[in-house]
Scaffold this motif. Structure first.
Motif, PDB file in Angstrom:
ATOM      1  N   ARG A 128       0.837  -1.212   0.000  1.00 33.29           N
ATOM      2  CA  ARG A 128       0.000   0.000   0.000  1.00 33.29           C
ATOM      3  C   ARG A 128       0.868   1.257   0.000  1.00 33.29           C
ATOM      4  O   ARG A 128       0.567   2.235  -0.676  1.00 33.29           O
ATOM      5  CB  ARG A 128      -0.943   0.012   1.209  1.00 33.29           C
ATOM      6  CG  ARG A 128      -1.836  -1.190   1.327  1.00 33.29           C
ATOM      7  CD  ARG A 128      -3.109  -1.120   0.567  1.00 33.29           C
ATOM      8  NE  ARG A 128      -3.997  -0.082   1.076  1.00 33.29           N
ATOM      9  CZ  ARG A 128      -5.023   0.364   0.372  1.00 33.29           C
ATOM     10  NH1 ARG A 128      -5.288  -0.141  -0.791  1.00 33.29           N
ATOM     11  NH2 ARG A 128      -5.798   1.300   0.864  1.00 33.29           N
ATOM     12  N   CYS A 129       1.924   1.237   0.765  1.00 35.54           N
ATOM     13  CA  CYS A 129       2.844   2.372   0.839  1.00 35.54           C
ATOM     14  C   CYS A 129       3.516   2.580  -0.522  1.00 35.54           C
ATOM     15  O   CYS A 129       3.624   3.708  -1.009  1.00 35.54           O
ATOM     16  CB  CYS A 129       3.876   2.119   1.936  1.00 35.54           C
ATOM     17  SG  CYS A 129       4.959   3.504   2.268  1.00 35.54           S
ATOM     18  N   ARG A 130       3.955   1.487  -1.141  1.00 36.97           N
ATOM     19  CA  ARG A 130       4.598   1.555  -2.454  1.00 36.97           C
ATOM     20  C   ARG A 130       3.620   2.109  -3.496  1.00 36.97           C
ATOM     21  O   ARG A 130       3.972   2.974  -4.289  1.00 36.97           O
ATOM     22  CB  ARG A 130       5.105   0.176  -2.873  1.00 36.97           C
ATOM     23  CG  ARG A 130       5.781   0.165  -4.221  1.00 36.97           C
ATOM     24  CD  ARG A 130       6.377  -1.180  -4.611  1.00 36.97           C
ATOM     25  NE  ARG A 130       5.438  -2.268  -4.470  1.00 36.97           N
ATOM     26  CZ  ARG A 130       5.554  -3.264  -3.591  1.00 36.97           C
ATOM     27  NH1 ARG A 130       6.595  -3.320  -2.786  1.00 36.97           N
ATOM     28  NH2 ARG A 130       4.659  -4.217  -3.529  1.00 36.97           N
ATOM     29  N   GLU A 145      -6.452  12.668  -5.082  1.00 39.08           N
ATOM     30  CA  GLU A 145      -6.652  11.649  -6.117  1.00 39.08           C
ATOM     31  C   GLU A 145      -6.164  10.281  -5.646  1.00 39.08           C
ATOM     32  O   GLU A 145      -6.812   9.260  -5.900  1.00 39.08           O
ATOM     33  CB  GLU A 145      -5.917  12.050  -7.400  1.00 39.08           C
ATOM     34  CG  GLU A 145      -6.514  13.256  -8.090  1.00 39.08           C
ATOM     35  CD  GLU A 145      -5.635  13.803  -9.205  1.00 39.08           C
ATOM     36  OE1 GLU A 145      -6.205  14.290 -10.197  1.00 39.08           O
ATOM     37  OE2 GLU A 145      -4.388  13.754  -9.084  1.00 39.08           O
ATOM     38  N   ILE A 146      -5.045  10.271  -4.954  1.00 42.35           N
ATOM     39  CA  ILE A 146      -4.521   9.003  -4.429  1.00 42.35           C
ATOM     40  C   ILE A 146      -5.482   8.439  -3.393  1.00 42.35           C
ATOM     41  O   ILE A 146      -5.788   7.238  -3.408  1.00 42.35           O
ATOM     42  CB  ILE A 146      -3.113   9.200  -3.823  1.00 42.35           C
ATOM     43  CG1 ILE A 146      -2.110   9.592  -4.915  1.00 42.35           C
ATOM     44  CG2 ILE A 146      -2.650   7.930  -3.110  1.00 42.35           C
ATOM     45  CD1 ILE A 146      -0.779  10.074  -4.382  1.00 42.35           C
ATOM     46  N   ALA A 147      -5.948   9.291  -2.493  1.00 42.04           N
ATOM     47  CA  ALA A 147      -6.877   8.844  -1.454  1.00 42.04           C
ATOM     48  C   ALA A 147      -8.132   8.249  -2.087  1.00 42.04           C
ATOM     49  O   ALA A 147      -8.608   7.188  -1.657  1.00 42.04           O
ATOM     50  CB  ALA A 147      -7.242  10.007  -0.529  1.00 42.04           C
ATOM     51  N   ASP A 148      -8.665   8.904  -3.106  1.00 44.71           N
ATOM     52  CA  ASP A 148      -9.860   8.394  -3.785  1.00 44.71           C
ATOM     53  C   ASP A 148      -9.577   7.062  -4.472  1.00 44.71           C
ATOM     54  O   ASP A 148     -10.356   6.122  -4.361  1.00 44.71           O
ATOM     55  CB  ASP A 148     -10.368   9.407  -4.817  1.00 44.71           C
ATOM     56  CG  ASP A 148     -10.951  10.657  -4.176  1.00 44.71           C
ATOM     57  OD1 ASP A 148     -11.254  10.621  -2.956  1.00 44.71           O
ATOM     58  OD2 ASP A 148     -11.090  11.676  -4.882  1.00 44.71           O
ATOM     59  N   ARG A 149      -8.469   6.989  -5.175  1.00 48.66           N
ATOM     60  CA  ARG A 149      -8.144   5.771  -5.918  1.00 48.66           C
ATOM     61  C   ARG A 149      -7.896   4.586  -4.990  1.00 48.66           C
ATOM     62  O   ARG A 149      -8.302   3.471  -5.276  1.00 48.66           O
ATOM     63  CB  ARG A 149      -6.917   5.994  -6.795  1.00 48.66           C
ATOM     64  CG  ARG A 149      -6.590   4.760  -7.639  1.00 48.66           C
ATOM     65  CD  ARG A 149      -5.465   4.968  -8.577  1.00 48.66           C
ATOM     66  NE  ARG A 149      -5.907   5.810  -9.689  1.00 48.66           N
ATOM     67  CZ  ARG A 149      -5.155   6.067 -10.743  1.00 48.66           C
ATOM     68  NH1 ARG A 149      -3.938   5.565 -10.811  1.00 48.66           N
ATOM     69  NH2 ARG A 149      -5.598   6.828 -11.710  1.00 48.66           N
ATOM     70  N   MET A 150      -7.211   4.843  -3.857  1.00 54.31           N
ATOM     71  CA  MET A 150      -6.862   3.750  -2.943  1.00 54.31           C
ATOM     72  C   MET A 150      -7.924   3.529  -1.867  1.00 54.31           C
ATOM     73  O   MET A 150      -7.785   2.623  -1.055  1.00 54.31           O
ATOM     74  CB  MET A 150      -5.503   4.036  -2.294  1.00 54.31           C
ATOM     75  CG  MET A 150      -4.344   4.020  -3.283  1.00 54.31           C
ATOM     76  SD  MET A 150      -2.748   4.374  -2.506  1.00 54.31           S
ATOM     77  CE  MET A 150      -2.574   2.969  -1.411  1.00 54.31           C
TER      78      MET A 150
END
Length: 176
Positions: A128-130, A145-150
């Motif tokens: 997840r970190c990677r 965007e990262i928060a939404d995607r992940m």
């Protein structure tokens, strides 16, 4: 913070630095964004400041947060100077006749070695970190965007990025 980012036994200064980076990351990013007006550049400047804290060697600064702000302030100033020089040289046509600025062979070898270390360091990160790190640094996505995607919070994104930055800095420092 994930278990890989925790320092070895007897490594309290590194633990302190990792905690400071994690706590201050969002406020440093906001400060840099205010100064440079660009989220991407602000993010890179904050990461560079954090890298410099973690790789500074020697003793832990008495006030790591103040150290981070001082380094970040200097990086912002350097950024503005580079941008002003670029703008000035872009206007002057004789700048196109400048000397070849390509790095010599030794610098290219060193750069390749450092890149290989970074590739290994990124591969060592928890999945997840990677993913978070790659989405930010290579795909250029914003924290939102990262928060939404992940499907995680912005805070979790910031923690993953801070942990990844500390981890990569340690690997580079160990090599240097």
């Amino acid at each position: 913070m994930t278990d890989f980012a925790l320092p070895e036994k007897g490594d309290e200064p590194r633990r302190l630095l990792a905690e400071v980076v994690e706590r201050c990351y969002a406020e440093l990013r906001s400060y840099a964004r205010l100064k440079v007006g660009d989220d991407g550049i602000a993010e890179e400047l904050v990461q560079e400041a954090c890298l410099r804290l973690v790789t500074s060697g020697g003793e832990v600064p008495r006030n790591p947060r103040a150290f981070l702000y001082r380094v970040l302030s200097n990086l912002v100033t350097d950024h503005h100077r580079r941008r002003a020089r670029f703008n000035k040289s872009f206007i002057h046509s004789d700048a196109l006749d400048a000397a070849d600025d390509r790095p010599d062979a030794e610098r290219q070898i060193i750069a390749r070695q450092r890149l290989a270390i970074l590739v290994r360091a990124v591969a060592e990160l928890p999945p997840r970190c990677r993913e978070c790190f790659v989405l930010r640094r290579f795909d250029g996505l914003s924290h939102t965007e990262i928060a939404d995607r992940m499907n995680i919070t912005r805070s979790a994104v910031e923690k993953h990025l801070a942990a990844a930055t500390v981890h990569c800095a340690r690997r580079l420092k160990a090599h240097d």
